[in-house]
Design an enzyme around this catalytic site. Structure first.
Site, PDB file in Angstrom:
ATOM      1  N   ARG A 137       0.799  -1.233   0.000  1.00 49.60           N
ATOM      2  CA  ARG A 137       0.000   0.000   0.000  1.00 49.60           C
ATOM      3  C   ARG A 137       0.828   1.277   0.000  1.00 49.60           C
ATOM      4  NH1 ARG A 137      -3.412  -3.625   3.167  1.00 49.60           N
ATOM      5  NH2 ARG A 137      -5.109  -4.183   1.786  1.00 49.60           N
ATOM      6  N   GLY A 197      -1.152 -10.476   9.556  1.00 51.02           N
ATOM      7  CA  GLY A 197      -1.017 -11.882   9.930  1.00 51.02           C
ATOM      8  C   GLY A 197      -2.103 -12.409  10.858  1.00 51.02           C
ATOM      9  N   ASP A 323     -14.967 -12.011  11.733  1.00 54.58           N
ATOM     10  CA  ASP A 323     -13.800 -11.416  11.070  1.00 54.58           C
ATOM     11  C   ASP A 323     -14.024  -9.942  10.760  1.00 54.58           C
ATOM     12  OD1 ASP A 323     -11.173 -11.421  10.038  1.00 54.58           O
ATOM     13  OD2 ASP A 323     -11.933 -11.640   8.004  1.00 54.58           O
ATOM     14  N   ASP A 325     -12.450  -7.155  11.291  1.00 60.27           N
ATOM     15  CA  ASP A 325     -11.243  -6.421  11.634  1.00 60.27           C
ATOM     16  C   ASP A 325     -11.583  -4.944  11.871  1.00 60.27           C
ATOM     17  OD1 ASP A 325     -10.493  -8.840  10.225  1.00 60.27           O
ATOM     18  OD2 ASP A 325      -8.470  -8.042  10.127  1.00 60.27           O
ATOM     19  N   TRP A 493     -13.141  -1.520  -4.280  1.00 60.76           N
ATOM     20  CA  TRP A 493     -11.934  -1.927  -3.537  1.00 60.76           C
ATOM     21  C   TRP A 493     -10.823  -0.875  -3.656  1.00 60.76           C
ATOM     22  CZ3 TRP A 493     -13.117  -5.613  -0.321  1.00 60.76           C
ATOM     23  CH2 TRP A 493     -12.124  -6.253   0.396  1.00 60.76           C
TER      24      TRP A 493
HETATM   25 CA    CA Z   1      -9.125 -10.648   9.328  1.00 60.19          CA
END
Ligand code: CA
Length: 591
Positions: A137, A197, A323, A325, A493
């Site tokens: 990025r 990770g 999930d 995040d 995206w």
């Molecule tokens: Ca994740």
């Protein structure tokens, strides 16, 4: 330099450029330039076009009246066999552009001509473990250095004129699942990085290094129970900073492999002197294995840049089971309310809620859904904590059998993922790249094994609508009102940018770079780049003209993890191009 528009004589400007800024030898980047990046229009030396992350430019040479004439000046291919997702934001300094490309590559390019000045390819081992494509990025610029993170979890500093390695430092063990995909951040002489990770049960951490030589200055693990340290001459100083109590919000030993990876890096607010970072999912995904809030997973953290102390935290999804995040960017902005200036921060979470926080202390001001469907929570309480719908949490697995499957929206790829939103100082609106999708999700048994995927869950991701997934939204952070929306067939995206020219830019997986009227949402321009646009567009001024640049190259997480969604995007072509646009000079002169 403040925007001087077209009043500046073009000849004088070109002469100055030739005298002081030869293209192949850019000047060193200072701390002051980084702090002032939000006010400068002739260079871009921060990710976010300013440390606050607003991605707003005061340039209006290009505007809704003349954008129909915007056209390409040059395009450059990243070449090779490594054409995968291109997600970087270009940086520009003294006529040189610095970008990263897939597989941990860095390019320096003459911003006037597109001529490549140098290329650096990290020699990656065969056993890297990127969860979500081999993307990067972007770089940080500091002094004479171009610094970036690699897929094998190293920081590499290159000489800005030659691309030669000045120093290289291992941040974490890639064999345990660590990698780096975010652009590092330099603030007041410190280089700050996160790690990726979370899908491998790593322990997330934010660290500061000396940008001149790569020496570790402090480390701040993001899973409660782990200690943070300040280093002097390579040794941990006695007054290690408490990491909170082990086992308080995690059962047993699960904090030792708790994830919470701050994989998107972070921003910095000069007004409060706080680093603003987000953290990823707790590991494993199967939430029944880890009763408790699982701090500091799926959270936003404010850190003291001197030693990594956590000054406040705000957890968007305590005890995450989907999930969700919490890494998405925390954008600093001020607004007026009740005769007072509110020092706010805004963040649009994977979980479907948009949060406005007091960035001086992390207190919840307000929150609201920014997508049409949220099934996992009934809403937010007065402190911003989700009110769970327990029937919609994926069930506990029993021995050899998988747990009951539920349909959850948003899908794990998020109401919004990594792609940064923009904030306009003119309209007071946030421009949010969002997606409407859901998933069937269930839990399975799982045990931790170093370097192996650590999910304990299965899923199938599905569109919610036949004709679109992506929705670019204009959102009023004071009311939660959606002012306009623009639908897109494929999931969005790519990053967003807005300008004083009443413009909003973003890209699509279908390959278009598009511009919208910031007030009305009308699409006013688009250009087909040849492959999906996942990068973050930028704009700057050079020789009295306004330029726009963006990376093109389809890939990223969607085609890899996307279930039914992957079928929708399976015919999109890969690529790897850097595009630059401006208005034709004769058209501008006639204006
Ligand atoms: Ca994740």
């Amino acid at each position: 330099m403040k925007h001087s528009g077209l009043r500046k004589p073009l000849v004088l400007s070109a002469l100055c450029t030739a005298m002081f800024f030869p293209a192949a030898s850019a000047l060193a980047v200072t701390d002051k330039e980084i702090l002032d990046d939000v006010n400068s229009t002739n260079q871009i030396v921060t990710n976010g076009m300013g440390l606050q992350g607003q991605r707003y430019s005061t340039l209006d040479i290009l505007n809704t009246d003349n954008i129909k004439d915007l056209r390409p000046v040059w395009a450059m291919s990243f070449g090779g066999e490594k054409q995968r997702g291109q997600q970087a934001q270009p940086m520009i300094k003294d006529g040189v552009m610095y970008v990263t490309a897939s597989y941990s590559r860095v390019f320096a390019v003459d911003a006037r001509t597109g001529k490549e000045l140098w290329q650096y390819d990290a020699r990656l081992p065969d056993d890297i473990r990127p969860c979500c494509d081999v993307i990067n990025r972007g770089v940080a610029l500091y002094g004479d250095l171009v610094i970036f993170g690699t897929l094998d979890a190293k920081l590499v500093a290159l000489n800005k004129d030659t691309g030669k390695v000045v120093w290289r430092k291992s941040v974490a063990d890639h064999k345990a699942g660590y990698s780096i995909t975010a652009a590092p951040l330099v603030i007041n002489g410190k280089l700050i990085t996160g790690v990726s990770g979370g899908e491998f049960g790593v322990v997330g951490k934010i660290e500061a290094y000396d940008p001149k030589n790569g020496e570790l200055l402090w480390t701040r693990p993001t899973v409660e129970g782990h200690m943070g340290y300040v280093y002097k001459d390579g040794k941990a100083v006695e007054n290690g900073i408490s990491g909170g109590e082990a086992g308080k919000t995690w059962p047993g030993d699960l904090w030792k492999t708790g994830g919470a990876a701050p994989w998107l890096g972070g921003l910095y607010d000069p007004e409060t002197n706080l680093l603003l970072f987000g953290t990823g999912n707790p590991a494993p995904w199967n939430s029944h294995l880890r009763p408790g809030d699982n701090l500091y997973s799926s959270s936003r953290l404010a850190l003291n840049p001197d030693d990594g102390t956590i000054k406040w935290h705000f957890q968007t999804t305590p005890h995450d089971g989907w999930d969700f995040d919490g890494v998405n960017e925390v954008v600093s902005f001020n607004y007026q309310e009740g005769g007072k200036t509110i020092k706010a921060a805004a963040t649009a979470d994977r979980n479907g809620f948009f949060y406005v926080l007091d960035r001086t202390n992390g207190k919840f001001i307000r929150g609201f859904p920014f997508v049409d469907k949220i099934t996992w929570a009934k809403g937010l309480d007065k402190n911003g904590r989700p009110i769970y719908d327990e029937a919609n949490r994926p069930g506990a697995p029993g021995g050899e059998t998988k747990g009951s499957s539920v349909f959850a929206a948003p899908a794990f790829l998020g109401a919004k993922n990594w792609m940064p939103m923009a904030y306009s100082q003119d309209t007071g609106l946030f421009y949010v790249p969002s997606n409407e999708w859901g998933m069937d999700i269930w839990n399975e048994g799982i045990a931790y094994k170093k370097g192996a995927a650590y999910l304990g869950a299965g899923f199938t991701i599905r569109p919610l609508n036949e004709d679109y997934i992506g929705v670019l939204r204009a959102i009023d952070p004071k009311t939660g009102k959606e002012v306009w929306r623009h639908k897109n067939f494929a999931p969005l995206w790519g990053g967003v940018m807005t300008t004083k020219g009443n413009l909003v830019f973003t890209g699509t997986p279908e390959g278009f770079l598009q511009a919208f009227n910031a007030k009305t949402g009308d699409k006013v321009w688009e250009f087909q780049t040849g492959s999906g646009v996942l990068g973050s567009p930028v704009t700057w001024e050079m020789d009295g003209e306004q330029y726009v640049s963006v990376l093109s190259g389809w890939g990223g997480a969607v085609p890899l993890w996307g279930g039914e969604v992957a079928k929708r995007v399976k015919n999109f072509n890969q690529g790897g191009m850097l595009w630059t646009f401006k208005l034709p000079k004769d058209l501008v002169a006639k204006r």
